[in-house]
Design an enzyme around this catalytic site. Structure first.
Site, PDB file in Angstrom:
ATOM      1  N   HIS A 198      -1.104   6.938   8.094  1.00  0.00           N
ATOM      2  CA  HIS A 198      -0.213   7.855   7.462  1.00  0.00           C
ATOM      3  C   HIS A 198      -0.820   9.280   7.030  1.00  0.00           C
ATOM      4  O   HIS A 198      -0.250  10.432   7.089  1.00  0.00           O
ATOM      5  CB  HIS A 198       0.375   7.372   5.775  1.00  0.00           C
ATOM      6  CG  HIS A 198       1.459   6.286   5.916  1.00  0.00           C
ATOM      7  ND1 HIS A 198       2.604   6.530   6.539  1.00  0.00           N
ATOM      8  CD2 HIS A 198       1.465   4.956   5.560  1.00  0.00           C
ATOM      9  CE1 HIS A 198       3.395   5.521   6.161  1.00  0.00           C
ATOM     10  NE2 HIS A 198       2.776   4.459   5.752  1.00  0.00           N
TER      11      HIS A 198
ATOM     12  N   GLN B 133       3.408   9.911   1.615  1.00  0.00           N
ATOM     13  CA  GLN B 133       4.581   9.238   1.453  1.00  0.00           C
ATOM     14  C   GLN B 133       5.387   9.793   0.241  1.00  0.00           C
ATOM     15  O   GLN B 133       6.630   9.598   0.180  1.00  0.00           O
ATOM     16  CB  GLN B 133       4.631   7.744   1.401  1.00  0.00           C
ATOM     17  CG  GLN B 133       4.130   7.168   2.902  1.00  0.00           C
ATOM     18  CD  GLN B 133       3.879   5.606   2.582  1.00  0.00           C
ATOM     19  OE1 GLN B 133       2.863   5.172   2.122  1.00  0.00           O
ATOM     20  NE2 GLN B 133       5.042   4.851   2.950  1.00  0.00           N
TER      21      GLN B 133
ATOM     22  N   CYS C 212       7.134  -0.963   6.338  1.00  0.00           N
ATOM     23  CA  CYS C 212       6.617   0.312   5.576  1.00  0.00           C
ATOM     24  C   CYS C 212       7.707   0.818   4.714  1.00  0.00           C
ATOM     25  O   CYS C 212       8.814   0.712   4.811  1.00  0.00           O
ATOM     26  CB  CYS C 212       6.374   1.319   6.582  1.00  0.00           C
ATOM     27  SG  CYS C 212       5.882   2.951   5.935  1.00  0.00           S
ATOM     28  N   LEU C 213       7.273   1.313   3.590  1.00  0.00           N
ATOM     29  CA  LEU C 213       8.343   1.837   2.578  1.00  0.00           C
ATOM     30  C   LEU C 213       8.872   2.942   3.104  1.00  0.00           C
ATOM     31  O   LEU C 213       9.924   3.352   2.486  1.00  0.00           O
ATOM     32  CB  LEU C 213       7.510   1.887   1.266  1.00  0.00           C
ATOM     33  CG  LEU C 213       6.945   0.818   0.500  1.00  0.00           C
ATOM     34  CD1 LEU C 213       5.854   1.363  -0.706  1.00  0.00           C
ATOM     35  CD2 LEU C 213       8.006  -0.378   0.276  1.00  0.00           C
TER      36      LEU C 213
ATOM     37  N   HIS D  75      -2.754   0.746   8.756  1.00  0.00           N
ATOM     38  CA  HIS D  75      -1.529   1.116   8.314  1.00  0.00           C
ATOM     39  C   HIS D  75      -1.556   2.378   7.405  1.00  0.00           C
ATOM     40  O   HIS D  75      -0.945   3.509   7.714  1.00  0.00           O
ATOM     41  CB  HIS D  75      -0.713   0.029   8.037  1.00  0.00           C
ATOM     42  CG  HIS D  75       0.778   0.578   7.437  1.00  0.00           C
ATOM     43  ND1 HIS D  75       2.027  -0.247   8.380  1.00  0.00           N
ATOM     44  CD2 HIS D  75       1.439   1.352   6.499  1.00  0.00           C
ATOM     45  CE1 HIS D  75       2.859   0.501   7.595  1.00  0.00           C
ATOM     46  NE2 HIS D  75       2.626   1.389   6.855  1.00  0.00           N
ATOM     47  N   GLU D  76      -2.283   2.298   6.336  1.00  0.00           N
ATOM     48  CA  GLU D  76      -2.245   3.338   5.356  1.00  0.00           C
ATOM     49  C   GLU D  76      -3.103   4.685   5.817  1.00  0.00           C
ATOM     50  O   GLU D  76      -2.500   5.708   5.515  1.00  0.00           O
ATOM     51  CB  GLU D  76      -3.048   2.975   3.897  1.00  0.00           C
ATOM     52  CG  GLU D  76      -2.084   1.598   3.425  1.00  0.00           C
ATOM     53  CD  GLU D  76      -0.607   2.096   3.219  1.00  0.00           C
ATOM     54  OE1 GLU D  76      -0.118   3.257   3.023  1.00  0.00           O
ATOM     55  OE2 GLU D  76       0.196   1.071   3.058  1.00  0.00           O
TER      56      GLU D  76
ATOM     57  N   GLY E 274       0.818  -1.118   0.030  1.00  0.00           N
ATOM     58  CA  GLY E 274      -0.038  -0.041   0.019  1.00  0.00           C
ATOM     59  C   GLY E 274       0.968   1.297   0.104  1.00  0.00           C
ATOM     60  O   GLY E 274       2.162   1.106   0.282  1.00  0.00           O
TER      61      GLY E 274
HETATM   62 NI    NI Z   1       3.671   2.716   5.706  1.00  0.00          NI
END
Ligand code: NI
Length: 181
Positions: free
Chosen positions: A149, A51, A103-104, A145-146, A46
């Site tokens: 953000h 981000q 997480c990216l 999680h998304e 995701g």
């Molecule tokens: Ni993340």
């Protein structure tokens, strides 16, 4: 277009993002296309607009191929490809479950994070049409999680025990994509 992914420590990841108000715009469609390009290039489960430095309440997650499993999360059930805008989450019970997340924006690490097991989420798709789903398990985890953000929350901020934060290749030596996270 693949965009650079901001990493933890960048103050832009800690902002509260603004709701999308204009659904007809080419800019919104370009943002979503860039988010998919960026997520796929990184093998992510995701991605949230903040981000890539865009402070709007837009997240994407899932896979277009219902049989596909994310190579970073091979044991997880497939999640349908979703664009979710201005999301609202409603937990359906108090029950929390712990699961490993990466997480990216926190490359190379995984942590054990408590999340609601089951929830309803609503929001709008890329055309402004309503989305209303009740989900559990990995799907519910990804959404939480998304959406975090969008409120400036990274998963380590949700952890109860930081001894369960570690480098992916140390925690899971067999994971083939460990170097990329
Ligand atoms: Ni993340």
């Amino acid at each position: 277009m693949i965009r650079p992914i901001l990493r933890m420590g960048d103050p832009r990841l800690l902002r509260v993002a603004e709701p999308v108000r204009d659904f007809g715009s080419a800019a919104l469609q370009a943002l979503i296309a860039d988010m998919f390009d960026t997520m796929r290039a990184a093998n992510g489960a995701g991605l949230a607009a903040p981000q890539i430095g865009v402070p709007l309440r837009v997240v994407i997650f899932g896979s277009a191929d219902p049989a596909a499993r994310n190579p970073r999360y091979p044991d997880a059930d497939p999640v349908p490809q979703t664009v979710l805008i201005n999301p609202v989450l409603q937990p359906l019970s108090e029950e929390m479950v712990e699961g490993w997340e990466g997480c990216l924006s926190v490359p190379g690490l995984r942590g054990l994070v408590p999340r609601y097991r089951r929830l309803r989420y609503t929001g709008l798709d890329d055309q402004g049409r309503p989305i209303d789903r009740t989900v559990e398990g990995f799907h519910a985890r990804v959404v939480q999680h998304e959406v975090d953000h969008l409120d400036g929350i990274l998963y380590p901020m949700r952890m109860r025990d930081l001894s369960r934060l570690g480098f992916t290749d140390v925690l899971f030596p067999g994971l083939t994509d460990a170097a990329e996270d």
